[in-house]
Scaffold this motif. Structure first.
Motif, short mmCIF file in Angstrom:
data_model
loop_
_atom_site.label_atom_id
_atom_site.label_comp_id
_atom_site.label_asym_id
_atom_site.label_seq_id
_atom_site.Cartn_x
_atom_site.Cartn_y
_atom_site.Cartn_z
N THR A 21 0.78 -1.08 -0.09
CA THR A 21 0.09 0.03 -0.03
C THR A 21 0.82 1.39 0.11
N LEU A 24 2.15 1.85 -3.49
CA LEU A 24 0.97 2.32 -4.44
C LEU A 24 0.77 3.83 -4.08
N ARG A 25 0.92 4.11 -2.78
CA ARG A 25 0.63 5.53 -2.35
C ARG A 25 1.79 6.48 -2.92
N ALA A 28 1.22 6.79 -6.72
CA ALA A 28 0.36 7.60 -7.14
C ALA A 28 0.33 8.89 -6.66
N PHE A 29 1.00 9.30 -5.55
CA PHE A 29 1.30 10.72 -5.11
C PHE A 29 2.12 11.42 -5.98
N VAL A 44 -8.71 11.19 -1.67
CA VAL A 44 -7.95 10.09 -0.94
C VAL A 44 -8.10 10.62 0.53
N ARG A 91 -6.16 1.38 -1.25
CA ARG A 91 -5.50 0.36 -2.41
C ARG A 91 -6.06 0.79 -3.47
N PHE A 94 -5.68 4.18 -5.26
CA PHE A 94 -4.42 4.53 -5.86
C PHE A 94 -3.94 3.65 -6.86
N TYR A 97 -6.10 5.23 -9.85
CA TYR A 97 -5.35 6.38 -10.40
C TYR A 97 -4.21 6.21 -11.30
#
Length: 101
Positions: A21, A24-25, A28-29, A44, A91, A94, A97
Motif C-alpha cells: 500500500t 502504491l501511495r 500515485a502521489f 483520498v 489501495r 491508488f 489512479y
C-alpha cells in the motif's frame, strides 16, 4: 509493455496489486503531484478516519500550487502511514489512479 499518454510504461492491475500500500501511495502521489491533481489528493484524504481537516481542501484551480503541498502534508499528519481499516479503499483508489494515468 505499452506506454501511457504521459510516456510512462503501462502497468496492469496484477502488477500494481502486488505492491505494498505504501508503494502504491508513493507512486500515485508522485503522479498526482506531477499533474498537480489536487482533486485526487482530496478524494483520498476524505476517506481517512480523521479527515475532517481535509474539508478545507476544495480542489479549486486558483490554489492548486500550494494546496498540493498542503494536501501531502495533511496526509502525513493524518495517517502516520498507518492505513488501518481504510487500507482496502485506499489501495483501490491508488491502483485506479495509476491505471488511468
Amino acid at each position: 509493455m505499452t506506454e501511457t499518454p504521459s510516456g510512462r510504461p503501462a502497468t496492469d492491475f496484477a502488477q500494481l496489486d502486488a505492491l505494498s500500500t505504501e508503494e502504491l501511495r508513493e507512486r500515485a502521489f508522485s503522479v498526482a503531484r506531477e499533474h498537480r491533481d489536487i482533486r485526487f489528493f482530496w478524494s483520498v484524504l476524505r476517506h481517512l478516519p480523521n479527515a475532517d481537516e481535509a474539508e478545507a481542501l476544495d480542489g479549486s484551480p486558483n490554489s492548486v500550487g500550494p494546496t498540493v503541498d498542503e494536501a501531502v502534508a495533511l496526509w502525513r499528519e493524518l495517517t502516520g502511514h498507518g492505513y488501518e481499516e481504510a487500507a482496502p479503499l485506499l489501495r483501490a483508489a491508488f491502483i485506479d489512479y495509476l491505471l488511468k494515468h
